[in-house]
Design a protein around this motif. Sequence first.
Motif, PDB file in Angstrom:
ATOM      1  N   GLU A 284      -1.636 -28.168 -15.916  1.00 22.21           N
ATOM      2  CA  GLU A 284      -2.045 -26.831 -16.328  1.00 22.21           C
ATOM      3  C   GLU A 284      -1.102 -25.778 -15.762  1.00 22.21           C
ATOM      4  O   GLU A 284      -0.751 -24.821 -16.446  1.00 22.21           O
ATOM      5  CB  GLU A 284      -3.483 -26.551 -15.882  1.00 22.21           C
TER       6      GLU A 284
ATOM      7  N   ILE B 270      -4.920 -22.489 -22.306  1.00 23.24           N
ATOM      8  CA  ILE B 270      -4.680 -23.787 -21.661  1.00 23.24           C
ATOM      9  C   ILE B 270      -5.974 -24.565 -21.487  1.00 23.24           C
ATOM     10  O   ILE B 270      -6.051 -25.762 -21.793  1.00 23.24           O
ATOM     11  CB  ILE B 270      -3.966 -23.595 -20.306  1.00 23.24           C
ATOM     12  N   LYS B 271      -7.030 -23.887 -21.005  1.00 20.26           N
ATOM     13  CA  LYS B 271      -8.317 -24.562 -20.743  1.00 20.26           C
ATOM     14  C   LYS B 271      -8.977 -25.045 -22.039  1.00 20.26           C
ATOM     15  O   LYS B 271      -9.535 -26.134 -22.094  1.00 20.26           O
ATOM     16  CB  LYS B 271      -9.281 -23.627 -20.002  1.00 20.26           C
TER      17      LYS B 271
ATOM     18  N   LYS C  45      -5.696 -27.130 -24.430  1.00 20.53           N
ATOM     19  CA  LYS C  45      -5.013 -28.239 -23.744  1.00 20.53           C
ATOM     20  C   LYS C  45      -3.688 -28.617 -24.417  1.00 20.53           C
ATOM     21  O   LYS C  45      -3.547 -29.697 -24.985  1.00 20.53           O
ATOM     22  CB  LYS C  45      -5.935 -29.438 -23.647  1.00 20.53           C
TER      23      LYS C  45
END
Length: 192
Positions: free
Chosen positions: A92, A144-145, A148
């Motif tokens: 991440e 990002i969370k 992904k």
Amino acid sequence: MLNNLKDKKIILASNSPRRQELLRGLEVDFEIRLSPVDEIVPPDLKAEYVAAYLSKLKSDAFGDQLGDNEILITSDTVVLENNHVLGKPKTEQEAFDMLKSLSGATHKVMTAVTLRSKSKMITMEDETLVTFRFLEEDEIWHYIKVYKPFDKAGAYGIQEWIGFMGVTKIEGSYFNVMGFPLHLIYEQLKKW
């Protein structure tokens, strides 16, 4: 439209759902066939040659496995920021760092496609300039969370939320940024 391919079998050497969807959009019947390859780039290779090198490497992995009527398609996409290749992020934090560096700036996306049969091979490339508006850190983390982007060069997909809200300009093919310059593929398949 590609009547010249009616006696040919198209093989797409990609697990990418995006490339599969895009090739279907050309009304081409194909099958997926994979051959594992270590995507190791020579350290002295210039950044602008990486996509073509990897596309050919993936094609070479099939060796003499192609039948007489088969056409293999391999591809690779890289994101270039100041002549530095941004690959697929592994963490991440790496994804965040990539997107932070692309924020408020213009970068280049290069995709290379190799078509190969038993008798010939061609590699073609396309490049597109993509400009992002300034991205806030919480926007980057949200992307990002939720999305992904660990399977995407440069840590983003233009066809996802971050592309919808963050891309302010593109110069060149949108589909090239998605990883498949369809106009080039179509032109070559017409001649095959």
